[in-house]
Design an enzyme around this catalytic site. Structure first.
Site, PDB file in Angstrom:
ATOM      1  N   THR A  77     -18.593   5.590   2.218  1.00 21.65           N
ATOM      2  CA  THR A  77     -19.349   4.664   3.065  1.00 21.65           C
ATOM      3  C   THR A  77     -18.376   3.669   3.687  1.00 21.65           C
ATOM      4  O   THR A  77     -17.688   2.943   2.963  1.00 21.65           O
ATOM      5  CB  THR A  77     -20.399   3.921   2.218  1.00 21.65           C
ATOM      6  OG1 THR A  77     -21.248   4.904   1.618  1.00 21.65           O
ATOM      7  CG2 THR A  77     -21.235   2.985   3.069  1.00 21.65           C
ATOM      8  N   GLU A  89     -22.927  10.491   2.715  1.00 24.78           N
ATOM      9  CA  GLU A  89     -23.555  11.046   1.520  1.00 24.78           C
ATOM     10  C   GLU A  89     -24.697  10.129   1.093  1.00 24.78           C
ATOM     11  O   GLU A  89     -24.548   8.921   1.101  1.00 24.78           O
ATOM     12  CB  GLU A  89     -22.481  11.108   0.420  1.00 24.78           C
ATOM     13  CG  GLU A  89     -22.943  11.641  -0.879  1.00 24.78           C
ATOM     14  CD  GLU A  89     -23.566  13.007  -0.729  1.00 24.78           C
ATOM     15  OE1 GLU A  89     -22.884  13.915  -0.238  1.00 24.78           O
ATOM     16  OE2 GLU A  89     -24.739  13.164  -1.104  1.00 24.78           O
ATOM     17  N   PHE A  90     -25.823  10.720   0.729  1.00 19.71           N
ATOM     18  CA  PHE A  90     -26.978   9.895   0.371  1.00 19.71           C
ATOM     19  C   PHE A  90     -27.393  10.079  -1.090  1.00 19.71           C
ATOM     20  O   PHE A  90     -28.520   9.768  -1.466  1.00 19.71           O
ATOM     21  CB  PHE A  90     -28.161  10.232   1.286  1.00 19.71           C
ATOM     22  CG  PHE A  90     -27.839  10.090   2.746  1.00 19.71           C
ATOM     23  CD1 PHE A  90     -27.811   8.829   3.332  1.00 19.71           C
ATOM     24  CD2 PHE A  90     -27.524  11.196   3.528  1.00 19.71           C
ATOM     25  CE1 PHE A  90     -27.488   8.678   4.681  1.00 19.71           C
ATOM     26  CE2 PHE A  90     -27.197  11.055   4.871  1.00 19.71           C
ATOM     27  CZ  PHE A  90     -27.172   9.804   5.451  1.00 19.71           C
ATOM     28  N   THR A  94     -15.100   2.514  -1.528  1.00 17.52           N
ATOM     29  CA  THR A  94     -14.893   1.423  -0.575  1.00 17.52           C
ATOM     30  C   THR A  94     -15.562   0.183  -1.152  1.00 17.52           C
ATOM     31  O   THR A  94     -16.615  -0.238  -0.684  1.00 17.52           O
ATOM     32  CB  THR A  94     -15.516   1.760   0.797  1.00 17.52           C
ATOM     33  OG1 THR A  94     -16.873   2.193   0.594  1.00 17.52           O
ATOM     34  CG2 THR A  94     -14.748   2.847   1.510  1.00 17.52           C
ATOM     35  N   LYS A 136     -23.122  -4.078  -2.134  1.00 16.23           N
ATOM     36  CA  LYS A 136     -21.898  -4.203  -1.337  1.00 16.23           C
ATOM     37  C   LYS A 136     -22.091  -3.631   0.062  1.00 16.23           C
ATOM     38  O   LYS A 136     -21.486  -4.107   1.019  1.00 16.23           O
ATOM     39  CB  LYS A 136     -20.705  -3.574  -2.055  1.00 16.23           C
ATOM     40  CG  LYS A 136     -20.742  -2.065  -2.176  1.00 16.23           C
ATOM     41  CD  LYS A 136     -19.544  -1.373  -1.550  1.00 16.23           C
ATOM     42  CE  LYS A 136     -19.559   0.102  -1.867  1.00 16.23           C
ATOM     43  NZ  LYS A 136     -19.523   1.013  -0.764  1.00 16.23           N
ATOM     44  N   LYS A 176     -25.701   5.780   7.375  1.00 17.90           N
ATOM     45  CA  LYS A 176     -25.581   5.507   5.941  1.00 17.90           C
ATOM     46  C   LYS A 176     -25.918   4.053   5.603  1.00 17.90           C
ATOM     47  O   LYS A 176     -26.734   3.774   4.722  1.00 17.90           O
ATOM     48  CB  LYS A 176     -24.152   5.856   5.478  1.00 17.90           C
ATOM     49  CG  LYS A 176     -23.821   5.448   4.072  1.00 17.90           C
ATOM     50  CD  LYS A 176     -24.725   6.164   3.082  1.00 17.90           C
ATOM     51  CE  LYS A 176     -24.650   5.514   1.739  1.00 17.90           C
ATOM     52  NZ  LYS A 176     -24.084   6.325   0.715  1.00 17.90           N
ATOM     53  N   LYS A 178      -8.307  10.674 -15.499  1.00 19.02           N
ATOM     54  CA  LYS A 178      -9.520  11.260 -14.931  1.00 19.02           C
ATOM     55  C   LYS A 178      -9.291  12.753 -14.626  1.00 19.02           C
ATOM     56  O   LYS A 178     -10.125  13.598 -14.943  1.00 19.02           O
ATOM     57  CB  LYS A 178      -9.856  10.505 -13.638  1.00 19.02           C
ATOM     58  CG  LYS A 178     -11.273  10.689 -13.173  1.00 19.02           C
ATOM     59  CD  LYS A 178     -11.508   9.975 -11.865  1.00 19.02           C
ATOM     60  CE  LYS A 178     -11.729   8.473 -12.028  1.00 19.02           C
ATOM     61  NZ  LYS A 178     -11.905   7.805 -10.719  1.00 19.02           N
ATOM     62  N   CYS A 187     -23.531   0.395  -4.726  1.00 20.73           N
ATOM     63  CA  CYS A 187     -23.786   0.718  -3.320  1.00 20.73           C
ATOM     64  C   CYS A 187     -24.595  -0.335  -2.579  1.00 20.73           C
ATOM     65  O   CYS A 187     -24.068  -1.017  -1.703  1.00 20.73           O
ATOM     66  CB  CYS A 187     -24.474   2.069  -3.238  1.00 20.73           C
ATOM     67  SG  CYS A 187     -23.494   3.370  -3.997  1.00 20.73           S
ATOM     68  N   ALA A 231     -41.367  -3.796  -8.137  1.00 20.33           N
ATOM     69  CA  ALA A 231     -40.873  -5.182  -8.216  1.00 20.33           C
ATOM     70  C   ALA A 231     -40.201  -5.420  -9.558  1.00 20.33           C
ATOM     71  O   ALA A 231     -40.534  -4.777 -10.555  1.00 20.33           O
ATOM     72  CB  ALA A 231     -42.035  -6.150  -8.027  1.00 20.33           C
TER      73      ALA A 231
END
Ligand code: UGA
Length: 438
Positions: free
Chosen positions: A125, A152-153, A89, A267, A208, A39, A264, A256
């Site tokens: 998170t 962070e959003f 996480t 979990k 968060k 990476k 995210c 829907a």
């Protein structure tokens, strides 16, 4: 602190790579650290290891400025004033709780390199209470440094935009100094009029997971309405539009379909439940269990429609699946409802062929036994049924007349309520959608 601050970003996955490139674009010197040498090598060449619109060009541009570097060597961060922890996480292997291994080892790894007055800023998170315990640990390992939390959003697909023009900045701090450091670092974003919220550490962590729980609840709410619409002969798309005009409700996140997935929302609501139980507040979040159940039921409902459209026994049928990623404009297949449905149909004996504009390689890595097609035409050729499961623009633009010439049977199920039903029907297709009874 001036614009000349040096920052480090620990963990260069989705969140970290985005944060590093964006902070570099604000003029900071940024050192990204990741333990994965592959990476790091890619990022150093200005190549993004995943798909995110706009981030590829921003990364390449920032690498060229020389301000942005990546390394596997933690000692490279010694000059940095602020260290953003951006590691994952994930859900732990043996339960609902979040696995904090990476966050804990990130703090331990930076500690020996922190200079006087350095600020470690968690962005990952985490379950409420984590920041406080990491701060105490850091006080032992590196008393010259402090720790804050800055959730962070960002949404995948809008990562750059959400980082550089967020709808709010939330910082959990234990003192004024930490708040001031963060205000200085985010000064260019604050100058845009971005709301600034100072909170204590537990509240910042909770903001968060509360936000993601609310979003998950909104989606499951509309999917529950979809179930009722199906039972009562109603149309959830009309219902969503009608309630959405009430500004207290709002029309966004009322689409829907087969529900939420990704790295995210699923979990996070599970980890939140697990944490509430540890805190003795289990009952307060019992409703999230239902949110999770409604969400998983949406996947099952598509399979039920497939069986009722084709047959209980699927072994004789070829099903074309359009979409593998958990949402469009991403190559992320983590907990993807689309891929989950494809895998379940494959396990039930159907011949399943999957297409996705960006997610084929990651999907193949996870499920090598599935069949993938490089083009929509190859995917749908000879199919008894098409399932539309991720609402890529490319699929919305398909011409049902052209597609109709390729398939065996003109039958389609829209799992995202994103296709133009009248257009498909007028081209002779049998068209089903979740939550629309006719
Ligand atoms: C989510 C949050 O929206 C971000 O604010 C947050 O920062 C991020 O998680 C995170 O915790 O890191 P993301 O996972 O990128 O972002 O995806 P969303 O846009 O929230 O979509 C989640 C899922 O819900 C997708 O599978 C999408 O298809 C589904 N969805 C969304 C619906 O089924 N209906 C809707 O109306 C909206």
């Amino acid at each position: 602190m001036s614009m000349k601050s040096t920052l480090s970003v620990i963990g260069c996955g989705y969140l970290g790579a985005t944060h590093a490139a964006c902070m570099s674009s604000l003029g900071f010197t940024v050192i990204g650290v990741d333990t994965d040498p592959v990476k790091v090598a890619m990022l150093s060449r200005g190549e993004l290891p995943f798909y995110e619109p706009g981030l590829d060009t921003l990364l390449a541009q920032e690498i060229r400025t020389g301000r942005l570097t990546f390394t596997t060597d933690f000692s490279a961060i010694a000059d940095a004033d602020i260290h953003f922890i951006c590691v994952g996480t994930p859900q732990s292997k043996d339960g609902l709780a979040a696995d904090l291994t990476y966050v804990k080892s990130a703090v331990t790894a930076v500690a020996p390199h922190l200079k006087e007055g350095a600020l470690v800023v968690g962005k990952s998170t985490v379950p409420v209470g984590t920041a406080q315990s990491l701060r105490e640990e850091l006080a032992q390992l590196a008393p010259q440094a402090d720790l804050a939390w800055n959730p962070e959003f960002l949404r995948e697909g809008f990562a750059v935009e959400d980082t550089l023009t967020p709808n709010r900045l939330v910082v959990g701090v234990a003192n004024d100094r930490a708040e001031q450091i963060l205000k200085d670092v985010y000064a260019p974003i604050l100058a845009l009029g971005t709301p600034w919220i100072r909170a204590d550490l537990p509240t910042a962590e909770l903001v968060k997971v509360a936000a993601n729980s609310f979003l998950a609840t909104k989606i499951s709410f509309i999917n529950a309405m979809a179930e009722v619409c199906e039972a009562a002969g109603g149309d959830v798309t009309v219902l969503a539009k009608a309630i959405g005009y009430d500004p207290r409700i709002g029309s966004r996140f009322l689409q829907a379909g087969i529900g939420f997935g990704g790295g995210c929302l699923p979990k996070d609501i599970r980890a939140f439940m697990a944490r509430a139980e540890e805190l003795g507040a289990k009952q307060a979040l019992e409703f999230l269990r239902e949110i999770d159940a409604i969400n998983l039921r949406a996947r099952q409902r598509v399979i039920d429609v497939v069986r009722s459209d084709l047959s209980e026994d699927l072994t004789q049928y070829t099903i074309a699946v359009l979409g593998a990623t958990f949402k469009p404009d991403s190559d992320d297949v983590r907990d993807s409802p689309a891929l989950d449905i494809a895998v379940q149909l494959h396990a039930a004996g159907a011949t399943v062929v999957v297409h996705d504009p960006k997610g084929i390689e990651p999907a193949r890595k996870r499920f090598p036994t599935l069949t993938f097609a490089e083009s929509v035409s190859d995917c749908v050729r000879g199919a008894d049924l098409i399932l539309h499961l991720t609402e890529w623009k490319e699929y919305r633009d398909l011409d049902p007349l052209v597609i109709g010439k390729l398939v065996k049977n003109k039958m389609i199920i829209d799992g995202r309520n994103a296709l133009d039903r009248e257009l498909w029907r007028s081209a002779g297709w049998k068209f089903h959608a979740l939550g629309r009874s006719d």
